[in-house]
Scaffold this motif. Structure first.
Motif, short mmCIF file in Angstrom:
data_model
loop_
_atom_site.label_atom_id
_atom_site.label_comp_id
_atom_site.label_asym_id
_atom_site.label_seq_id
_atom_site.Cartn_x
_atom_site.Cartn_y
_atom_site.Cartn_z
N LEU A 225 -6.39 8.70 4.93
CA LEU A 225 -6.45 9.99 5.65
C LEU A 225 -5.04 10.42 6.05
O LEU A 225 -4.69 11.60 5.98
N PHE A 226 -4.24 9.46 6.44
CA PHE A 226 -2.88 9.79 6.85
C PHE A 226 -2.08 10.41 5.71
O PHE A 226 -1.46 11.47 5.87
N VAL A 227 -2.10 9.77 4.56
CA VAL A 227 -1.28 10.29 3.45
C VAL A 227 -1.83 11.61 2.92
O VAL A 227 -1.12 12.38 2.28
N GLU A 228 -3.13 11.88 3.22
CA GLU A 228 -3.69 13.19 2.85
C GLU A 228 -3.39 14.24 3.91
O GLU A 228 -3.99 15.32 3.93
N ASN A 229 -2.52 13.87 4.86
CA ASN A 229 -2.13 14.77 5.96
C ASN A 229 -3.28 15.12 6.89
O ASN A 229 -3.23 16.14 7.58
N LYS A 230 -4.31 14.31 6.91
CA LYS A 230 -5.43 14.54 7.82
C LYS A 230 -5.16 13.83 9.14
O LYS A 230 -5.82 12.85 9.48
N TYR A 231 -4.16 14.30 9.82
CA TYR A 231 -3.83 13.71 11.13
C TYR A 231 -3.23 14.81 11.99
O TYR A 231 -2.90 15.90 11.52
N PHE A 232 -3.12 14.50 13.27
CA PHE A 232 -2.41 15.43 14.16
C PHE A 232 -1.49 14.59 15.04
O PHE A 232 -1.55 13.37 15.05
N ILE A 233 -0.62 15.30 15.75
CA ILE A 233 0.38 14.62 16.57
C ILE A 233 0.00 14.75 18.04
O ILE A 233 -0.26 15.84 18.53
N ASP A 234 -0.05 13.64 18.71
CA ASP A 234 -0.37 13.55 20.14
C ASP A 234 0.98 13.31 20.85
O ASP A 234 1.54 12.23 20.78
N THR A 235 1.46 14.36 21.49
CA THR A 235 2.81 14.30 22.06
C THR A 235 2.75 13.80 23.51
O THR A 235 1.96 14.29 24.29
N ARG A 236 3.57 12.84 23.83
CA ARG A 236 3.56 12.25 25.16
C ARG A 236 4.90 12.43 25.87
O ARG A 236 5.95 12.11 25.31
N MET A 237 4.80 12.88 27.09
CA MET A 237 5.96 12.99 27.95
C MET A 237 6.61 11.62 28.19
O MET A 237 5.91 10.61 28.30
N TRP B 100 0.83 -1.21 0.00
CA TRP B 100 0.00 0.00 0.00
C TRP B 100 0.87 1.26 0.00
O TRP B 100 0.65 2.18 -0.79
N PHE B 101 1.87 1.28 0.87
CA PHE B 101 2.72 2.47 0.95
C PHE B 101 3.57 2.63 -0.32
O PHE B 101 3.79 3.74 -0.80
N GLN B 102 4.05 1.50 -0.85
CA GLN B 102 4.87 1.61 -2.05
C GLN B 102 4.06 2.15 -3.23
O GLN B 102 4.56 2.95 -4.02
N GLU B 103 2.81 1.73 -3.29
CA GLU B 103 1.95 2.26 -4.36
C GLU B 103 1.71 3.75 -4.21
O GLU B 103 1.43 4.44 -5.18
N LYS B 104 1.77 4.23 -2.97
CA LYS B 104 1.61 5.67 -2.73
C LYS B 104 2.96 6.40 -2.86
O LYS B 104 3.11 7.53 -2.41
N ASN B 105 3.95 5.67 -3.38
CA ASN B 105 5.28 6.26 -3.58
C ASN B 105 6.06 6.55 -2.31
O ASN B 105 6.87 7.47 -2.28
N TYR B 106 5.78 5.78 -1.29
CA TYR B 106 6.62 5.85 -0.10
C TYR B 106 7.70 4.78 -0.22
O TYR B 106 7.47 3.72 -0.81
N ARG B 107 8.85 5.08 0.35
CA ARG B 107 9.84 4.03 0.49
C ARG B 107 9.55 3.32 1.81
O ARG B 107 9.20 3.97 2.79
N VAL B 108 9.66 2.00 1.86
CA VAL B 108 9.40 1.27 3.11
C VAL B 108 10.67 0.56 3.55
O VAL B 108 11.27 -0.19 2.79
N LEU B 109 11.08 0.81 4.79
CA LEU B 109 12.22 0.09 5.37
C LEU B 109 11.72 -0.85 6.47
O LEU B 109 10.79 -0.53 7.19
N LEU C 17 -8.37 0.02 8.13
CA LEU C 17 -6.99 0.19 7.71
C LEU C 17 -6.84 1.11 6.51
O LEU C 17 -6.15 2.12 6.57
N TYR C 18 -7.54 0.79 5.40
CA TYR C 18 -7.33 1.57 4.17
C TYR C 18 -7.84 3.00 4.33
O TYR C 18 -7.18 3.96 3.96
N ARG C 19 -9.01 3.14 4.93
CA ARG C 19 -9.59 4.47 5.10
C ARG C 19 -8.65 5.36 5.92
O ARG C 19 -8.38 6.50 5.57
N ASP C 20 -8.12 4.79 7.01
CA ASP C 20 -7.28 5.59 7.89
C ASP C 20 -5.91 5.88 7.28
O ASP C 20 -5.36 6.97 7.45
N LEU C 21 -5.36 4.91 6.57
CA LEU C 21 -4.07 5.16 5.91
C LEU C 21 -4.23 6.25 4.86
O LEU C 21 -3.37 7.13 4.71
#
Lengths: 287, 287, 287, 287
Positions: free
Chosen positions: D110-122, D25-34, D104-108
């Protein structure tokens, strides 16, 4: 010339005698001393007669003579005036009072030499909302507590934080406390201890009928809403265990950080933990 | 001809309808059915009008229609009559009721075929003693609870077992419960779970202001005395959470095993632990 | 001539000196005194050398010199011999030991005048069962505890009473204790206090990962079975906190009332509750 | 081109299959996966072989496949790299993981469309100090726990905050947790729930042998020092329940807020309290 307000708990044995000693001591140091109306009568004092409310904006510091309860009671009233409070203790060691009687002169001396610092404590504001109208507002140093009345079999408290639903507590009640209040009623109900230098809200259910209920620590910026779901009209909001307000089914209590703070005068660099260890082994940690 | 007393909780939805079904069912099986006065009116029933107290010595079994609270309420009144109780449940699964509505006919059939056993439960007797006079006696299946009133800041309960001093509890109150009552109020206050087949007394303080307070399990033969040390005349003795009695400072409450027992009719060999696991994950274990 | 077995805890300061005083005192009263092997060496005593096991059936009473731990350790070994134990305390006040050093002569005198009574305590038997074989049996006065090892992330203990399933505890472990043991490890884990005159079993989970877990009180006649569900072979059965046995995944521990009892010699009519109040305000109630 | 590090928990059933789906899925979206070394082998993947440590500074986001434990384990290692983590859940609902498999697919997407936020934890830093030397440092997202070994009868932990003595805990151990960790081990040991958006330290004793011990909430700026007073050399420091370090008597553990934070990717505006209510009624809230 600086002005001291002296607030003795006249129910405490010897408080009149000690009050007169303190008045004389401050007057010799060229302080003006003001007394609330009831104390003037009790002490046979000839100061000008003033209501509590009239004193508050005339004084630079407030001195309480009694226990933590005496100080707590004054702190609520004095909150808007930003006047620091010096607690002289006449009973069991307290979390709030500062001077023990055997150290009275030494500690007062240090105080007038400006050898003290201010221990600032977060307070809460609790609003009673009925049909979208704010009926009453309270300022509180320890806690705002919603409890079921003696004839209610069941009360349900539905709680929100900033609009987000937390949970519904079928219980005897719910405590919202400051860090200062964490060692008061909340501790009896199983809550944690919070270092009073912190700023946060502590929610502790009282005898919840659901095992999933635990104390929750929330941010000082959170606004807590408690909806009362009850059949009987005898639910109570109690503030610092000292002031009560009768709630009706459907009422909401909004609790949030107050804009006011209590300023405690500290003469000794006494550790909170030293007091805590001593109090927790006492037979009654609330005395 | 055997006689059934039917005691419906008329506040429960559908209870009148189900009550009529049960009446007919028993009458077809040649049972006589008696109803308390209030139910006769509500059900438009033409049975002879009897007060609760008049019914109790005319019946061979009592059938309750409602929840655990309905059964609890009857169990106290019925205690001296040694009549077994069959609880038909109309709400959340209960610890005391036996028959769930979907199994109604099957289970009633088993009952009339004598395919049941009796689950006997220990009860308590609570006496209120003022200036050495017994003012009132209560029988209770779950618990006898002494609690502070809403305006009292502090109550102290001084507790003895067979004359030996146990402790003084500065607290919101104190619960003396049977094993049956261990899963009711005592559990909310942090008490342990007791297998209801046992006979013992469980003492659980409510929000004690002293960390050394824990639930204490005592012998069924122990006689507990609670002395009320309070300033306000609004302390309450509450029995099974259903009946109250106002206590004065200085009053004593004596709690001991009752000579009476509750007899619950059990049709299924249901394990206490199976019910327990289910109830404890419910949102409100007291429903 | 009566025979005393003296069991000093030689790690306690001054125990050798006090032991010699006690030996002389009993010998002057015409008692024979026997010592275990290790004590004979430490005390430079010329008594005949006997192993613990050889002493037990030659003595009429056992005297321990040390704390509750010393007595606990002997009680397990002595269980089958029905020999009463007199605990002389050399540390913090104990629940089990009877004589404080300042009262030593007075209390020993009362003892030899037969001015004492026997406080009988229920014990437990714990069996380790692997693939249907009983590998080991332990007798215990306080508790039998199953705990996860330091490297296990998760242990699940599946518990049955007389074959009926109670619950599965994902936890750090589980304590099955006697009433005597209720003030030991179980109290640390949140369990209730049980009057030690009672006979019952107390089950207390240790740090359960499920909020529905509470202490459960069961009948003395119940037979508890604990099945170990774990990935690592480092689960432990510990008896009175003193003896350990390594359990494997799949092992079962069976705990039930022992046929043996501990007999404690009591000279004073000391109330359990008097000791309790004092111990619970100590910094460490297990010392 | 952005780079994703994929960290599957290969012990979870189906994780290999789902991992391959995600890689594609990520490779098809042109991400490199390690992938880490062990995953490359397990997945028969032909990516270049890299150790965990080599991957961390090459990736823009980390994706975990497993439960909260899988994410916790990665969060510690990834802390210094400031790489955000997206948790894909393969078991019970978690506090840390974000995406449930059915979404899975719906949320991924949204992620690649930058529809996310960062929850920072101490996070916490825990140092082991022996004879004034720092032997080891750990970063932890949930908690740093000091526990007694299986053969120790007693451990005492002497605790200081910024040099001020708090108390000495005779206990099974002590938990210092972050708000995130308040719903993990600390909750089992009786601690309060902390909203994970907050920054503070929570100290919770494990089975303390003193009733005065309660959870204490301290400031995020406080530096906690724990001194180990024990006889046996088998005390353990455990970090997030996953990494251990053997402590010797006299060792000190210093715990303070870490300079690092965990960055959790959040796609849905999921309320902490919604997750909490669900988890707390689960049979095991740590799964």
């Amino acid at each position: 010339m600086k002005t001291v307000g002296l607030f003795p708990n006249l129910l405490k044995k010897n408080s009149a005698r000690v009050a007169n000693v303190i008045i004389n001591w401050f007057q010799e140091k060229n302080y003006r001393v003001l007394l609330p109306d009831n104390a003037i009568k009790a002490l046979d004092n000839t100061s000008s007669r003033l209501e509590n409310g009239e004193i508050f904006d005339k004084i630079d510091i407030a001195v309480t003579l009694g226990g933590d309860g005496t100080l707590l009671n004054l702190a609520r009233q004095l909150a808007p005036y930003e006047v620091p409070i010096l607690g002289i203790n006449m009973g069991h060691m307290g979390f709030l009072t500062e001077i023990e009687l055997p150290d009275l002169y030494r500690d007062l001396e240090l105080f007038v030499e400006n050898k003290y610092f201010i221990d600032t404590r977060m307070m809460l504001e609790a609003q009673v909302v009925r049909e979208k109208h704010i009926l009453e507002k309270f300022i509180t140093l320890n806690d705002a507590v919603v409890t079921k009345g003696p004839f209610a079999r069941l009360i349900r408290l539905k709680v929100f934080s900033n609009g987000a639903y937390i949970d519904t507590y079928p219980s005897d009640g719910l405590i919202i406390s400051t860090p200062t209040g964490s060692t008061a009623y909340s501790l009896s109900a199983g809550g944690p201890i919070i270092n009073p230098d912190m700023e946060l809200l502590l929610l502790t259910p009282i005898c919840p009928h659901t095992l999933r209920s635990r104390s929750i620590v929330l941010s000082k910026d959170d606004i807590i809403k408690i909806q009362v779901i009850a059949e009987h009209p005898d639910t109570m909001l109690t503030v610092d265990g000292q002031q009560g307000y009768r709630l009706l089914p459907g009422d909401e209590v909004i609790v949030k950080k107050s804009d006011y703070r209590t300023r405690l005068i500290r003469i000794k660099k006494r550790s909170f933990y030293d007091v805590l260890r001593k109090k927790l082994t006492e037979v009654n940690f609330k005395e």
